[in-house]
Design an enzyme around this catalytic site. Structure first.
Site, mmCIF file in Angstrom:
data_model
loop_
_atom_site.group_PDB
_atom_site.id
_atom_site.type_symbol
_atom_site.label_atom_id
_atom_site.label_comp_id
_atom_site.label_asym_id
_atom_site.label_seq_id
_atom_site.Cartn_x
_atom_site.Cartn_y
_atom_site.Cartn_z
ATOM 1 N N GLY A 221 0.673 -1.224 0.442
ATOM 2 C CA GLY A 221 -0.279 -0.085 0.117
ATOM 3 C C GLY A 221 0.529 1.159 -0.308
ATOM 4 O O GLY A 221 0.304 2.557 0.402
ATOM 5 N N CYS B 133 -13.346 -1.054 -28.117
ATOM 6 C CA CYS B 133 -14.927 -0.608 -28.762
ATOM 7 C C CYS B 133 -15.812 -0.189 -27.118
ATOM 8 O O CYS B 133 -16.313 -0.932 -26.897
ATOM 9 C CB CYS B 133 -15.527 -1.413 -28.748
ATOM 10 N N GLU B 134 -14.450 0.610 -26.434
ATOM 11 C CA GLU B 134 -14.751 0.941 -25.280
ATOM 12 C C GLU B 134 -15.034 2.602 -24.655
ATOM 13 O O GLU B 134 -13.502 2.815 -25.235
ATOM 14 C CB GLU B 134 -14.259 0.320 -24.159
ATOM 15 N N TYR C 282 -9.639 3.042 -12.740
ATOM 16 C CA TYR C 282 -9.663 3.654 -11.644
ATOM 17 C C TYR C 282 -9.985 5.207 -11.794
ATOM 18 O O TYR C 282 -9.938 6.098 -10.700
ATOM 19 C CB TYR C 282 -8.753 3.501 -10.818
HETATM 20 C C1 LIG Z 1 -2.513 -6.335 -3.883
HETATM 21 C C2 LIG Z 1 -1.422 -6.556 -2.110
HETATM 22 C C3 LIG Z 1 -0.048 -5.540 -2.069
HETATM 23 C C4 LIG Z 1 0.586 -4.528 -2.748
HETATM 24 O O1 LIG Z 1 -0.009 -3.452 -2.795
HETATM 25 P P1 LIG Z 1 0.935 -2.319 -3.162
HETATM 26 O O2 LIG Z 1 -0.210 -1.071 -3.586
HETATM 27 O O3 LIG Z 1 1.082 -3.006 -4.610
HETATM 28 O O4 LIG Z 1 1.586 -1.942 -2.755
HETATM 29 C C5 LIG Z 1 0.130 -6.451 -1.023
HETATM 30 N N1 LIG Z 1 -0.764 -7.378 -0.654
HETATM 31 C C6 LIG Z 1 -1.623 -7.624 -0.516
HETATM 32 C C7 LIG Z 1 -2.015 -8.757 -0.092
HETATM 33 C C8 LIG Z 1 -2.060 -7.324 -1.337
HETATM 34 O O5 LIG Z 1 -3.412 -8.000 -2.053
#
Ligand SMILES: *Cc1c(COP(=O)(O)O)cnc(C)c1O
Length: 419
Positions: free
Chosen positions: A230, A341-342, A314
């Site tokens: 994340g 085609c979107e 997104y």
């Molecule tokens: C997608 C995901 C990640 C990686 O997320 P990033 O945003 O790419 O850092 C890590 N752990 C889990 C469980 C995920 O689903």
């Protein structure tokens, strides 16, 4: 501000395009190595820091190999990702299986590889035991639900399909202990593409507090706390990258305060960053095929949503530069489109760019994670090649482009001898 740089000079890129026609994604080995080093450096104080690269971001064994060389393992969410890890030489507890709605064959492969298994639900304990047996080291994914209501950092965990509730979590460790598991970890993943340092520190505090309670209530001394992925990246030039040093130091304080006062200062910190490792180190390179002027001015590329879904899916911003016109005035407004085609097959809407000519090469930035990986074949569009820009400046084809034969390979044509 984050400067949007493309590491390859124009003449060199044109040579590359002669050999590998556009569109393609190209990844910068040097940048990937720098990203993982910066992350590890931010946690150099920890007794042990583990980065399990989230394979789903860039599922290519060559990329996994580079990260492995820098000390990373993998975070896998499918059978294919487990096989890719193995192919890249990542095995044993360097792998963490964090999947959900998990089928038996994923658990079996993870057990065969000796991976750490991170369960998404309490009911998976019995399912895992029945179908694959118990791993040496088991972890659970925590979903804090509304226990953290009022925070403006984490979204709405109550709405997320992932993880165990707090009560289930304690019960799950108990059940696993009864089944003879002796080594445990704890995991959560509650933020995504987050740029604020506080979000990571907040999550760490939540998890360290929980780790201390698990010790107190169940006598379980966790081996690691995995804070998930994340870590965001500045897709927009006006955004700032995450201050990893500040994140590391903030988490260090929380670690010392919370785990320190419980004598738990040998717990390893784990993360499973994907985007921050490879995202800014990849570019989608594409050529302008058409310009169309109707109610708006459209630039049509030889790439489409099949190569990069994020803008359509997104509404995500991806910075675009026109090769050779980096310094030119951005005095034209375009929708930059693909050929699907979107109507949402657009890389940019109302984007100010320099005047574009047919045949210009456009570089779409920050496509190294969740870019090629999300590709699909709708409209019979083929996925592109992936190239690696090596540290010595040479390029390596690390995935060829799909061909029509690939696309047709699963079909049974009427009257054909195919079976
Ligand atoms: C997608 C995901 C990640 C990686 O997320 P990033 O945003 O790419 O850092 C890590 N752990 C889990 C469980 C995920 O689903």
């Amino acid at each position: 501000m984050s400067e949007k740089i493309f590491p390859i000079p124009r003449e060199r890129l044109q040579e590359i395009i002669q050999k590998y026609p556009t569109p393609f994604h190209i990844y910068d080995e040097k940048a990937i190595r720098e990203n993982i080093r910066a992350l590890r450096h931010a946690f150099r104080w920890a007794p042990e820091f583990r980065e399990h690269f989230a394979v789903k971001a860039t599922p290519n064994p060559r990329i996994i190999e580079i990260l492995k060389d820098e000390g990373a393992g993998t975070d896998c969410s499918s059978l294919a990702e487990l096989v890719l890890s193995e192919a890249a030489g990542v095995t044993g507890e360097s792998i963490m299986l964090t999947s959900n709605d998990t089928p038996a064959d994923e658990f079996q492969k993870a057990i065969d590889l000796g991976a750490v298994i991170n369960l998404d639900d309490i009911s998976h304990i019995d399912y895992l035991e029945q179908h694959a047996g118990m791993p040496k080291c088991l972890s659970f994914r925590y979903n804090p639900g509304n226990l953290i209501e009022g925070n403006d950092i984490i979204g709405k965990p109550m709405e997320a399909k992932y993880g165990l509730t707090r009560d289930q979590l304690f019960e799950a460790y108990r059940m696993a202990q009864e089944k003879g598991v002796k080594r445990f970890g704890l995991h959560t993943m509650v933020i995504s593409n987050e740029l604020r340092s506080d979000a990571f520190i907040y999550t760490a505090k939540l998890m360290f507090t929980l780790a201390a309670e698990i010790k107190e209530k169940l006598g379980i001394h966790l081996e690691f706390v995995n804070l998930g992925g994340g870590i965001g990246i500045p897709y927009r030039p006006e955004e700032e990258p995450v201050d990893l040093e500040a994140v590391g130091q903030g988490i260090r304080e929380a670690y010392n305060d919370i785990l320190g006062s419980h004598g738990l200062t040998d717990i390893a910190i784990a993360m499973e960053s994907g985007r921050a490792m490879t995202g800014p180190a990849g570019w989608l390179v594409s050529t302008v095929l058409h310009e169309k002027k109707t109610y708006k001015d459209y630039i049509g590329l030889d790439a489409c949503m099949a190569n990069l879904m994020r803008p359509a899916m997104y509404g995500a911003y991806h910075h675009i530069t026109v090769l050779g016109k980096e310094k030119a005035l951005a005095d034209h407004v375009y929708d930059v489109t693909g050929s699907l085609c979107e109507n949402n097959d657009k890389f940019a809407i109302d984007r100010k760019l320099p005047e574009i000519d047919i045949g210009d090469v456009l570089v779409i930035h920050d496509t190294g994670a969740h870019g090629h990986a999300m590709g699909f074949n709708y409209n019979g569009k083929l996925r592109s090649a992936e190239l690696l820009l090596r540290e010595d400046g040479t390029t390596e084809l690390i995935r060829r482009a799909e061909t029509l034969d690939d696309y047709f390979s699963t079909l049974k044509f009427p009257g054909s001898l195919m079976i």
